[in-house]
Write a protein that holds these residues in place. Structure first.
Motif, PDB file in Angstrom:
ATOM      1  N   UNK A   1       0.854  -1.180   0.000  1.00 41.87           N
ATOM      2  CA  UNK A   1       0.000   0.000   0.000  1.00 41.87           C
ATOM      3  C   UNK A   1       0.889   1.228   0.000  1.00 41.87           C
ATOM      4  N   UNK A   2       0.657   2.139  -0.951  1.00 41.75           N
ATOM      5  CA  UNK A   2       1.426   3.377  -1.024  1.00 41.75           C
ATOM      6  C   UNK A   2       0.465   4.555  -0.970  1.00 41.75           C
ATOM      7  N   UNK A   3       0.373   5.202   0.204  1.00 45.67           N
ATOM      8  CA  UNK A   3      -0.465   6.403   0.304  1.00 45.67           C
ATOM      9  C   UNK A   3       0.233   7.561  -0.391  1.00 45.67           C
ATOM     10  N   UNK A   4      -0.484   8.355  -1.169  1.00 44.49           N
ATOM     11  CA  UNK A   4       0.049   9.467  -1.948  1.00 44.49           C
ATOM     12  C   UNK A   4       1.286  10.140  -1.380  1.00 44.49           C
TER      13      UNK A   4
ATOM     14  N   UNK B   1       6.043   6.493   1.732  1.00 47.32           N
ATOM     15  CA  UNK B   1       6.646   5.188   1.421  1.00 47.32           C
ATOM     16  C   UNK B   1       5.608   4.063   1.406  1.00 47.32           C
ATOM     17  N   UNK B   2       5.917   3.022   0.660  1.00 46.07           N
ATOM     18  CA  UNK B   2       5.052   1.842   0.602  1.00 46.07           C
ATOM     19  C   UNK B   2       5.149   1.046   1.887  1.00 46.07           C
ATOM     20  N   UNK B   3       4.061   0.359   2.235  1.00 44.75           N
ATOM     21  CA  UNK B   3       4.036  -0.541   3.385  1.00 44.75           C
ATOM     22  C   UNK B   3       3.409  -1.854   2.946  1.00 44.75           C
ATOM     23  N   UNK B   4       3.979  -2.927   3.410  1.00 42.63           N
ATOM     24  CA  UNK B   4       3.438  -4.241   3.052  1.00 42.63           C
ATOM     25  C   UNK B   4       2.096  -4.461   3.744  1.00 42.63           C
TER      26      UNK B   4
ATOM     27  N   UNK C   1       3.791  -1.644  10.520  1.00 42.49           N
ATOM     28  CA  UNK C   1       4.515  -0.460  10.979  1.00 42.49           C
ATOM     29  C   UNK C   1       3.630   0.589  11.647  1.00 42.49           C
ATOM     30  N   UNK C   2       2.381   0.659  11.259  1.00 42.02           N
ATOM     31  CA  UNK C   2       1.424   1.609  11.831  1.00 42.02           C
ATOM     32  C   UNK C   2       0.102   0.881  12.065  1.00 42.02           C
TER      33      UNK C   2
END
Length: 87
Positions: free
Chosen positions: A32-35, A38-41, A54-55
């Motif tokens: 997932x890459x929020x505008x 950085x991308x997160x798995x 991570x969040x």
């Protein structure tokens, strides 16, 4: 089936603006890459439910009666925001 762009509206409860979410597939895993961030798995919990380590973010993908993915629901900080799949 989940890869694509999702239009996330602004937060009603918190100061989060509207932006696009990009869901991509890399090495067999969804990211997932929020505008502009950085991308997160995305880690699977069920067939349509995922989370970010991570969040504190949970994602549930939504489908229509035919099974096509139509959007997602992002849950963060006690708020749920529905995003429409646009690509």
């Amino acid at each position: 089936r989940y890869v694509g762009k999702y239009d996330l509206p602004p937060s009603v409860l918190q100061d989060f603006p509207a932006f696009m979410l990009d869901v991509t597939l890399k090495d067999g895993a969804l990211y997932l890459k929020p505008g502009g961030r950085p991308s997160a798995r995305l880690w699977p919990e069920a067939a349509t439910d995922f989370f970010v380590k991570e969040v504190d973010v949970q994602i549930t993908f939504t489908r229509d009666a035919g099974g096509a993915v139509t959007g997602l629901v992002l849950r963060q900080n006690g708020e749920s925001r529905a995003a429409r799949k646009v690509e």
